[in-house]
Design a protein around this motif. Structure first.
Motif, PDB file in Angstrom:
ATOM      1  N   UNK A   8       0.834  -1.197   0.000  1.00 52.67           N
ATOM      2  CA  UNK A   8       0.000   0.000   0.000  1.00 52.67           C
ATOM      3  C   UNK A   8       0.871   1.249   0.000  1.00 52.67           C
ATOM      4  N   UNK A   9       2.101   1.130   0.413  1.00 53.27           N
ATOM      5  CA  UNK A   9       2.998   2.276   0.504  1.00 53.27           C
ATOM      6  C   UNK A   9       3.371   2.808  -0.854  1.00 53.27           C
ATOM      7  N   UNK A  10       4.513   3.364  -0.953  1.00 55.64           N
ATOM      8  CA  UNK A  10       4.918   3.937  -2.220  1.00 55.64           C
ATOM      9  C   UNK A  10       6.408   3.935  -2.377  1.00 55.64           C
ATOM     10  N   UNK A  11       6.857   4.741  -3.298  1.00 54.89           N
ATOM     11  CA  UNK A  11       8.281   4.838  -3.540  1.00 54.89           C
ATOM     12  C   UNK A  11       8.646   6.306  -3.622  1.00 54.89           C
ATOM     13  N   UNK A  12       9.906   6.573  -3.496  1.00 54.06           N
ATOM     14  CA  UNK A  12      10.360   7.945  -3.573  1.00 54.06           C
ATOM     15  C   UNK A  12      11.732   8.021  -4.205  1.00 54.06           C
ATOM     16  N   UNK A  13      12.009   9.140  -4.838  1.00 48.01           N
ATOM     17  CA  UNK A  13      13.308   9.359  -5.456  1.00 48.01           C
ATOM     18  C   UNK A  13      13.864  10.679  -4.939  1.00 48.01           C
ATOM     19  N   UNK A  14      15.026  10.621  -4.292  1.00 42.22           N
ATOM     20  CA  UNK A  14      15.645  11.824  -3.746  1.00 42.22           C
ATOM     21  C   UNK A  14      16.316  12.615  -4.864  1.00 42.22           C
ATOM     22  N   UNK A  15      16.119  13.916  -4.830  1.00 41.30           N
ATOM     23  CA  UNK A  15      16.747  14.805  -5.787  1.00 41.30           C
ATOM     24  C   UNK A  15      17.949  15.466  -5.110  1.00 41.30           C
ATOM     25  N   UNK A  16      19.092  15.538  -5.802  1.00 46.36           N
ATOM     26  CA  UNK A  16      20.309  16.114  -5.199  1.00 46.36           C
ATOM     27  C   UNK A  16      20.292  17.640  -5.209  1.00 46.36           C
TER      28      UNK A  16
END
Length: 53
Positions: A8-16
């Motif tokens: 149910x969660x999600x994903x994330x992408x960190x931006x530098x």
């Protein structure tokens, strides 16, 4: 970001960049959950005065 148990969660992408920025997204199961919760939230808002008393 790791998915929450049950998908149910999600994903994330960190931006530098500064300040740090992370783009988040829900899984398809999370999107489906939102579709079911929104009517409940709308009902709560419509009846908030009666609920609070």
């Amino acid at each position: 970001m790791q998915q929450v148990r049950g998908g149910v969660g999600g994903s994330g992408a960190a931006e530098p960049v500064i300040p740090p920025y992370v783009k988040h997204s829900l899984t398809p199961l999370g999107d489906e959950l939102v579709e079911h919760l929104l009517p409940l939230f709308r009902w709560i808002l419509d009846h908030a005065a009666d609920i609070v008393g």
